[in-house]
Design a protein around this motif. Structure first.
Motif, PDB file in Angstrom:
ATOM      1  N   ILE B  78       0.834  -1.209   0.000  1.00 43.23           N
ATOM      2  CA  ILE B  78       0.000   0.000   0.000  1.00 43.23           C
ATOM      3  C   ILE B  78       0.866   1.255   0.000  1.00 43.23           C
ATOM      4  O   ILE B  78       0.599   2.222  -0.694  1.00 43.23           O
ATOM      5  N   PHE B  79       1.955   1.209   0.790  1.00 45.11           N
ATOM      6  CA  PHE B  79       2.778   2.412   0.966  1.00 45.11           C
ATOM      7  C   PHE B  79       3.700   2.702  -0.217  1.00 45.11           C
ATOM      8  O   PHE B  79       4.310   3.756  -0.279  1.00 45.11           O
ATOM      9  N   SER B  81       3.358   3.579  -3.242  1.00 43.70           N
ATOM     10  CA  SER B  81       3.179   4.755  -4.091  1.00 43.70           C
ATOM     11  C   SER B  81       3.254   6.054  -3.291  1.00 43.70           C
ATOM     12  O   SER B  81       3.051   7.127  -3.848  1.00 43.70           O
ATOM     13  N   LEU B  82       3.537   5.946  -1.991  1.00 44.47           N
ATOM     14  CA  LEU B  82       3.685   7.184  -1.212  1.00 44.47           C
ATOM     15  C   LEU B  82       5.077   7.768  -1.450  1.00 44.47           C
ATOM     16  O   LEU B  82       6.073   7.055  -1.358  1.00 44.47           O
ATOM     17  N   ARG B  83       5.125   9.054  -1.748  1.00 47.87           N
ATOM     18  CA  ARG B  83       6.414   9.693  -1.952  1.00 47.87           C
ATOM     19  C   ARG B  83       7.145   9.813  -0.619  1.00 47.87           C
ATOM     20  O   ARG B  83       6.543   9.725   0.441  1.00 47.87           O
ATOM     21  N   GLY B  90       3.342   7.824   6.717  1.00 48.74           N
ATOM     22  CA  GLY B  90       2.531   6.607   6.735  1.00 48.74           C
ATOM     23  C   GLY B  90       2.999   5.645   7.817  1.00 48.74           C
ATOM     24  O   GLY B  90       2.183   5.066   8.545  1.00 48.74           O
ATOM     25  N   LEU B  94       0.955   4.179  10.944  1.00 44.94           N
ATOM     26  CA  LEU B  94       0.846   2.733  11.139  1.00 44.94           C
ATOM     27  C   LEU B  94       1.177   2.370  12.587  1.00 44.94           C
ATOM     28  O   LEU B  94       0.472   1.592  13.233  1.00 44.94           O
TER      29      LEU B  94
END
Lengths: 287, 288
Positions: B78-79, B81-83, B90, B94
């Motif tokens: 999930i993470f 694609s986080l820049r 994130g 979590l």
């Protein structure tokens, strides 16, 4: 369904606080393009400064509020001057800045806990004497109405200053491209210093609002996360977006808390953030 | 002597966590503030399996490390694609969610009361009830993790991780699926730190959620920053220094109510000062 009017009011009140928190964060992030986790500490400083001045020293309320906001702004200003400016001058990577800001956050939060204890403390001197307004079966206090007004006032002021003043144009120029802004004669260090003061001061207002509404605890992560989530959801760089994001976050959190219990409030807020980052990273109202 | 054994045991357990984080931040450039969350998943997983299902320590610890790895697989995907900044953020979120689950899922975790009565392990018929014997067990695990770190970084897999750290786009152009590499190292790191969580639980014989907060993740991060990024050796030296300082602060005699906050002030200062004056850390090979 007697609970509904109160839940609606709670959403509106929380939305006002989150909007304030998001506005300050938005001011900082959209200008410097650097994600300052220390913002959680500046917000707390505002709240605790009022606690100290208003409840301990006994200065009158208006002056305490003014000084509290100024002290929060000054904290941000000095942090930028001492820590971040040196790092930016060295062209440190974003990761370095981020880790340093995590240090600022950790240090600030723990220092407040040492001075003011980890106990929960309310800023209100006398909660029982507050004026109450009933709407249907819900209740809203005068303080909460004031917080709500403050949120919209701050939004209005920021919009006007950012759009119509020379300072605002300089800030927007720096946000677009700092080097170009410098070549046309903008003193970017001075402008960023001022932006830091303003952003941290707005964060301080949010911290003070939290202190009056729910009470203070030296835990800056909550207000930091709410600020970031609301600002990202609304759209970084857009003042209206921060307020919209603030109310949307309050809506999701409160409905989640109503259905599943308050302890899961944060999990809902965080889920909203992740969904936005994955599917609409520019936010609802992009710049 | 007992006290020295205690400190060395804490160093060994914390050292595993620090080496596991170095795989992420030091070798791959992924800044994670969630190591304590995975340690918590490991500790609670192992404890519940041991106390309720009667599974022996080693099997329970390995199984709960697998669970932590599986959770890391989902989260890592999930993470992806986080820049950079949002990735870090994130992981903070979590950690807060995992902590909230440990604190509020009363029927499983007993919430803030925690779980007492966790027995010391017996591995392959050898009992580790004695503190010195347990220290040897922890030291062996630390050595194994250290060796695993070395093996990973000497392999082709490790070379790609370094390339991801230096220039992810360049290595992606060459056809390497950098996403896969980033997820796999996240899973490995989570499983390793989960195992250290299991050791922690069985060492103290009691766990509660307050040992697995964001602050604890920041502690592990401070160790790796201090020791130096990209150096497993530095991670262990950093652990010795910070766990040592942690114990020394006890002797200075701060009132108990502020001792924890004094430690946080100290860790915060380390993060700020090292970023300002020595971003490479003491033994780091890599400058972020």
């Amino acid at each position: 369904m007697d609970a509904v009017p109160q839940i609606v009011l709670n959403i509106v009140i929380a939305g006002g606080i989150y909007s304030l928190a998001a506005l300050g964060f938005n001011v900082l992030y959209s200008t410097t393009r650097f994600f300052d986790l220390g913002y959680g500490a500046y917000a707390l400083v505002g709240g605790y400064a009022v606690l100290c001045l208003y409840k301990w020293v006994g200065i009158n309320l208006e002056l305490s509020l003014l000084l509290g906001v100024l002290i929060a702004g000054l904290t941000g200003f000095l942090t930028e001057k001492i820590v971040y400016r040196a790092l930016r001058a060295r062209r440190a990577s974003n990761t370095v800045l981020l880790i340093a800001s995590l240090g600022v956050f950790t240090l600030g939060q723990a220092a407040l806990a040492i001075f003011f204890s980890s106990q929960f403390q309310s800023l209100s001197r006398d909660i029982a004497s507050q004026r109450l307004f009933s709407i249907e079966s819900g209740v809203i206090t005068a303080t909460q109405l004031l917080i709500l007004t403050a949120a919209f006032a701050v939004m209005g002021i920021l919009v006007v200053v950012w759009r119509y003043t020379k300072f605002g144009r300089a800030v927007r120029a720096i946000a677009d491209d700092e080097e170009v802004a410098q070549t046309v004669g903008i003193d970017s260090e001075r402008v960023i210093g001022a932006v830091y003061f303003i952003g941290a001061a707005v964060g301080g207002i949010a911290g003070i609002a939290v202190g009056f509404d729910m009470g203070l605890q030296p835990l800056g992560m909550t207000i930091l996360l709410e600020a970031v989530i609301a600002a990202v959801v609304g759209g970084i760089g857009n003042m209206y977006g921060s307020v919209l994001g603030g109310f949307l976050l309050a809506l999701v959190e409160n409905i989640g808390a109503w259905q599943f219990g308050g302890e899961w409030k944060f999990a809902f807020a965080f889920a909203v953030l992740i969904l936005f980052l994955l599917y609409r990273p520019q936010g609802i109202l992009p710049k | 002597m007992d006290y020295a054994v205690h400190i060395l045991t804490m160093i060994a357990i914390t050292g595993i966590a620090a080496v596991s984080l170095n795989l992420l931040i030091g070798e791959t450039g992924l800044v994670s503030v969630a190591q304590a969350a995975f340690a918590g998943i490991g500790a609670y997983g192992m404890t519940l399996l041991m106390l309720h299902a009667g599974i022996p320590f080693l099997a329970a610890a390995l199984f709960s490390a697998l669970i932590a790895g599986a959770i890391a697989l989902i989260i890592g995907a999930i993470f992806l694609s986080l820049r950079e900044v949002y990735y870090v953020f994130g992981t903070v979120g979590l950690n807060m969610i995992v902590w909230a689950i440990l604190l509020n899922w009363d029927s499983l975790t007993r919430g803030p009361l925690g779980i007492p009565g966790i027995t010391r392990p017996e591995v392959l018929g050898i009992s580790f009830a004695d503190n010195t014997a347990f220290l040897i067990l922890c030291a062996v695990v630390l050595l194994a993790v250290f060796a695993a770190h070395y093996a990973i970084m000497k392999s082709n897999f490790g070379r790609v991780l370094h390339a991801v750290r230096e220039d992810e786009e360049a290595i992606a152009v060459l056809g390497y699926k950098t996403e896969v590499y980033k997820i796999v190292i996240f899973v490995i790191s989570a499983a390793l730190v989960a195992f250290s969580g299991s050791l922690y639980a069985t060492y103290l014989s009691y766990i509660n959620p307050s040992a697995f907060t964001v602050n604890d993740s920041i502690f592990i991060l401070a160790i790796v920053i201090l020791g130096g990024l990209g150096s497993a050796y530095g991670a262990i030296v950093g652990t010795c220094m910070l766990v040592g300082a942690f114990e020394a602060l006890r002797f200075i005699g701060f009132p108990a109510s502020i001792a924890g906050d004094m430690r946080q002030v100290f860790y915060g200062l380390i993060l700020i000062l090292f970023m300002l004056y020595l971003p490479r850390g003491l033994f780091g090979k890599f400058r972020i």
